[in-house]
Scaffold this active site. Structure first.
Site, PDB file in Angstrom:
ATOM      1  N   ARG A 130     -54.979  66.513  50.831  1.00 43.00           N
ATOM      2  CA  ARG A 130     -54.358  66.546  52.156  1.00 43.00           C
ATOM      3  C   ARG A 130     -54.420  67.925  52.807  1.00 43.00           C
ATOM      4  O   ARG A 130     -54.172  68.936  52.163  1.00 43.00           O
ATOM      5  CB  ARG A 130     -52.903  66.105  52.035  1.00 43.00           C
ATOM      6  CG  ARG A 130     -52.132  66.207  53.338  1.00 43.00           C
ATOM      7  CD  ARG A 130     -50.934  65.342  53.337  1.00 43.00           C
ATOM      8  NE  ARG A 130     -49.802  65.959  52.662  1.00 43.00           N
ATOM      9  CZ  ARG A 130     -48.596  65.400  52.632  1.00 43.00           C
ATOM     10  NH1 ARG A 130     -48.376  64.237  53.206  1.00 43.00           N
ATOM     11  NH2 ARG A 130     -47.599  66.004  52.014  1.00 43.00           N
ATOM     12  N   ARG A 162     -50.563  72.217  53.014  1.00 45.75           N
ATOM     13  CA  ARG A 162     -49.125  72.452  53.143  1.00 45.75           C
ATOM     14  C   ARG A 162     -48.619  73.300  51.998  1.00 45.75           C
ATOM     15  O   ARG A 162     -49.065  73.142  50.876  1.00 45.75           O
ATOM     16  CB  ARG A 162     -48.387  71.105  53.143  1.00 45.75           C
ATOM     17  CG  ARG A 162     -48.166  70.576  54.525  1.00 45.75           C
ATOM     18  CD  ARG A 162     -47.600  69.197  54.530  1.00 45.75           C
ATOM     19  NE  ARG A 162     -46.375  69.038  53.757  1.00 45.75           N
ATOM     20  CZ  ARG A 162     -45.588  67.969  53.857  1.00 45.75           C
ATOM     21  NH1 ARG A 162     -45.893  67.005  54.693  1.00 45.75           N
ATOM     22  NH2 ARG A 162     -44.501  67.865  53.134  1.00 45.75           N
TER      23      ARG A 162
HETATM   24  P1  AMP Z   1     -41.950  65.674  54.607  1.00 44.01           P
HETATM   25  O1  AMP Z   1     -42.876  66.273  55.599  1.00 44.01           O
HETATM   26  O2  AMP Z   1     -41.295  64.407  55.103  1.00 44.01           O
HETATM   27  O3  AMP Z   1     -42.585  65.495  53.238  1.00 44.01           O
HETATM   28  O4  AMP Z   1     -40.741  66.715  54.415  1.00 44.01           O
HETATM   29  C1  AMP Z   1     -40.980  68.011  53.920  1.00 44.01           C
HETATM   30  C2  AMP Z   1     -39.714  68.587  53.312  1.00 44.01           C
HETATM   31  O5  AMP Z   1     -38.672  68.660  54.296  1.00 44.01           O
HETATM   32  C3  AMP Z   1     -39.108  67.769  52.180  1.00 44.01           C
HETATM   33  O6  AMP Z   1     -39.742  68.022  50.917  1.00 44.01           O
HETATM   34  C4  AMP Z   1     -37.662  68.270  52.211  1.00 44.01           C
HETATM   35  O7  AMP Z   1     -37.542  69.562  51.659  1.00 44.01           O
HETATM   36  C5  AMP Z   1     -37.407  68.396  53.710  1.00 44.01           C
HETATM   37  N1  AMP Z   1     -36.897  67.117  54.282  1.00 44.01           N
HETATM   38  C6  AMP Z   1     -37.510  66.326  55.206  1.00 44.01           C
HETATM   39  N2  AMP Z   1     -36.776  65.258  55.490  1.00 44.01           N
HETATM   40  C7  AMP Z   1     -35.661  65.332  54.718  1.00 44.01           C
HETATM   41  C8  AMP Z   1     -34.524  64.506  54.533  1.00 44.01           C
HETATM   42  N3  AMP Z   1     -34.370  63.349  55.196  1.00 44.01           N
HETATM   43  N4  AMP Z   1     -33.571  64.918  53.656  1.00 44.01           N
HETATM   44  C9  AMP Z   1     -33.690  66.087  52.987  1.00 44.01           C
HETATM   45  N5  AMP Z   1     -34.741  66.909  53.096  1.00 44.01           N
HETATM   46  C10 AMP Z   1     -35.732  66.551  53.948  1.00 44.01           C
END
Ligand code: AMP
Length: 224
Positions: A130, A162
């Protein structure tokens, strides 16, 4: 006129959640609300929330439920969301978040909670490949890069790996998914909102499957 939708999208990291959530938001003409994208924008903008979030995100841990729900609630109250609905991507991630969300947004208001199912071996392979635009968050992969030299096709931002796509952070995020997010799937099933869709296949085929399943689910519910 295409009807709007109120949809929560669940699925392991790398299940294609982001890609499908964007495509669904275009299909239903509703805003795509992605908590990960919102948080990365805070990090880039150097806000107070961004400072608090950065190291937690980089290690693959979760932010507190309160911080997340406060941020999402503000977005859910905006006029565009009120008018047509939303595709909520990356939230809720815990049963507590789902319960907090249900206080802002009645559970009956949701059309469905979509679970995109992909085996862990497949998501690990996808995550290693990715790449993502550091400005607008558009997803690419080594197999389907942007047209010009890792420059985003949409906004010309830099396309990078990322910071939380390291092996260790990926492992931690998958562990947390199993522990914190999988119980949510049961919670949505009990609330008769769960729609499960097989996420392996071309993105177009998966999208078609999702739309058919969501429509079948709301047709079924509407005729109850
Ligand atoms: P994502 O892009 O959805 O994988 O989110 C990246 C990071 O943001 C996650 O690994 C968490 O550290 C944080 N994060 C995003 N959404 C949430 C959520 N609903 N609750 C807690 N942490 C979140």
């Amino acid at each position: 006129m295409v009807p709007g939708v109120k949809l929560v999208v669940l699925g392991k990291q790398g299940a294609g959640k982001g890609t499908q959530a964007v495509a669904l938001s275009h299909h239903y003409v509703v805003p795509h609300i992605a908590t990960g994208d919102m948080l990365r924008a805070h990090v880039r903008g150097g806000t107070e929330l961004g400072h608090k979030a950065k190291s937690i995100m980089d290690s693959g841990e979760l932010l507190s439920d309160e911080m997340i729900i406060e941020m999402v609630a503000e977005r859910l109250w905006s006029a565009d969301v009120r008018a047509r609905g939303f595709v909520l991507d990356g939230c809720p991630r815990t049963v507590h978040q789902a319960k907090m969300l249900a206080e802002i947004l009645d559970v009956d208001e949701l059309d469905a909670a979509l679970d995109i199912e992909v085996p862990t071996s497949e998501v690990l392979a996808r995550l290693a490949q990715r790449r993502v635009c550091s400005d607008c968050g558009t997803n690419y992969s080594i197999a389907s890069p942007p047209r010009i030299n890792w420059t985003c096709d949409i906004c010309f931002g830099e396309v990078v790996q990322r910071e939380d796509d390291t092996e260790e952070a990926i492992r931690r995020r998958l562990e947390l998914y199993e522990r914190e997010t999988e119980p949510l799937i049961e919670w949505y099933r009990e609330n008769e909102l769960l729609v499960k869709v097989e996420g392996v296949g071309s993105p177009d085929n998966v999208l078609r499957r999702i739309i058919e399943s969501v429509e079948e689910h709301r047709g079924g519910r509407a005729s109850l």
